[in-house]
Design an enzyme around this catalytic site. Structure first.
Site, PDB file in Angstrom:
ATOM      1  N   CYS A 112       0.828  -1.194   0.000  1.00 23.37           N
ATOM      2  CA  CYS A 112       0.000   0.000   0.000  1.00 23.37           C
ATOM      3  C   CYS A 112       0.869   1.253   0.000  1.00 23.37           C
ATOM      4  O   CYS A 112       0.618   2.202  -0.756  1.00 23.37           O
ATOM      5  CB  CYS A 112      -0.932  -0.002   1.211  1.00 23.37           C
ATOM      6  SG  CYS A 112      -2.121   1.351   1.235  1.00 23.37           S
ATOM      7  N   CYS A 113       1.903   1.261   0.840  1.00 23.27           N
ATOM      8  CA  CYS A 113       2.816   2.402   0.864  1.00 23.27           C
ATOM      9  C   CYS A 113       3.512   2.585  -0.480  1.00 23.27           C
ATOM     10  O   CYS A 113       3.773   3.713  -0.913  1.00 23.27           O
ATOM     11  CB  CYS A 113       3.865   2.220   1.959  1.00 23.27           C
ATOM     12  SG  CYS A 113       3.251   2.500   3.634  1.00 23.27           S
ATOM     13  N   CYS A 200      -0.639   7.870   7.747  1.00 25.21           N
ATOM     14  CA  CYS A 200      -2.014   7.698   7.295  1.00 25.21           C
ATOM     15  C   CYS A 200      -2.923   7.364   8.480  1.00 25.21           C
ATOM     16  O   CYS A 200      -2.491   6.741   9.460  1.00 25.21           O
ATOM     17  CB  CYS A 200      -2.098   6.581   6.258  1.00 25.21           C
ATOM     18  SG  CYS A 200      -1.337   7.019   4.670  1.00 25.21           S
ATOM     19  N   CYS A 203      -3.168   3.758   9.867  1.00 24.69           N
ATOM     20  CA  CYS A 203      -1.887   3.159  10.253  1.00 24.69           C
ATOM     21  C   CYS A 203      -1.159   3.930  11.348  1.00 24.69           C
ATOM     22  O   CYS A 203       0.010   3.659  11.627  1.00 24.69           O
ATOM     23  CB  CYS A 203      -0.986   3.048   9.029  1.00 24.69           C
ATOM     24  SG  CYS A 203      -1.720   2.125   7.664  1.00 24.69           S
ATOM     25  N   CYS A 228       8.176   3.144   6.029  1.00 28.07           N
ATOM     26  CA  CYS A 228       7.262   2.921   4.909  1.00 28.07           C
ATOM     27  C   CYS A 228       8.027   2.637   3.632  1.00 28.07           C
ATOM     28  O   CYS A 228       7.488   2.090   2.682  1.00 28.07           O
ATOM     29  CB  CYS A 228       6.358   4.139   4.708  1.00 28.07           C
ATOM     30  SG  CYS A 228       7.270   5.629   4.263  1.00 28.07           S
TER      31      CYS A 228
END
EC number: 1.8.4.10
Length: 239
Positions: A112-113, A200, A203, A228
């Site tokens: 996702c990162c 985020c 997270c 990340c």
């Protein structure tokens, strides 16, 4: 050829603002990366040296509402332009279609990162010769303890080698906040609610007393690695 060892030794005893001045003098295509409290300290120093300094931030699409408001507060406070880098729509849509909105809880945050942060950052860095970041050695035990004030970035710049400047390398969190209070620098209101390192919304969570600041990031994962990937190349290259 630049002698980075000599430069790091020279600027270790100087003010962060002195290194920012040097960096701005050395490069035309240079930008300040903005996300957290450290970065606004850099902005405060940089705009006092050059009003038109280039500043960019990463909008992952998953930030806290307070963070979006913070970005706007900084823009208005300094009267600056902030370039907002967003994820590539096709890659983001492919990820969320295949795995939903919270896949990182099941298979880790790296994918996702990669879509929301790493690729947008690489796209920006490809237009630069150098960038200025708010990394500090004490931010993340075991991963940032060896960063230098001046180093070659693992990502390529627009003309090949990309230089990264970390003016706050040797500063502590206490020094950052002392500067913020002294010069009335804007900060994310989430800091007043126990958030120290802010990423985020899904997270990031507040940390408890005596917890390290990075323990609030990706809190469901292995505690010894809280990155990340934005600076991962440089961290890995130093062993």
């Amino acid at each position: 050829m630049t002698d980075f060892t000599q430069l790091n030794a020279e600027y270790a005893s100087q003010r962060p603002k002195d290194l920012i001045r040097y960096a701005l003098e050395q490069h035309d295509a240079i930008a300040v990366s903005f996300s957290g409290a450290e970065d606004v300290v850099l902005i405060d120093m940089a705009v006092k040296l050059r009003r038109d300094v280039q500043i960019f931030t990463l909008d992952t699409g998953r930030l806290h509402p307070e963070t979006y408001e913070f970005i706007e507060t900084v823009r208005k406070h300094y009267g600056i332009t902030i370039q907002v880098q967003t994820p590539e729509q096709q890659s983001l849509q492919a990820l969320t279609t295949a795995k939903g909105m919270f896949s990182f809880f099941e298979d880790g945050h790296q994918e996702c990162c990669g879509v929301r942060k790493i690729q947008p950052l690489k796209n920006k860095l490809a237009t630069l010769d150098a960038w200025i970041t708010g990394q500090r050695r004490d931010q993340s035990p075991g991963t940032r303890s060896n960063i230098e004030m001046i180093e070659v970035d693992a990502s390529p710049g627009q003309h090949g080698e990309l230089i990264k400047y970390n003016p706050l390398t040797h500063w502590t969190s206490a020094q950052v906040w002392e500067y913020i209070r002294m010069f009335d620098v804007p900060y994310n209101p989430l800091h007043a609610s126990g958030f120290v390192s802010i990423g985020c919304q899904p997270c990031t969570r507040p940390v408890l007393p005596n917890q390290h600041e990075r323990e609030g990031r990706w809190w469901w994962e292995e505690e010894t690695h809280k990155e990340c990937g934005l600076h991962g190349g440089n961290i890995i290259s130093k062993g």
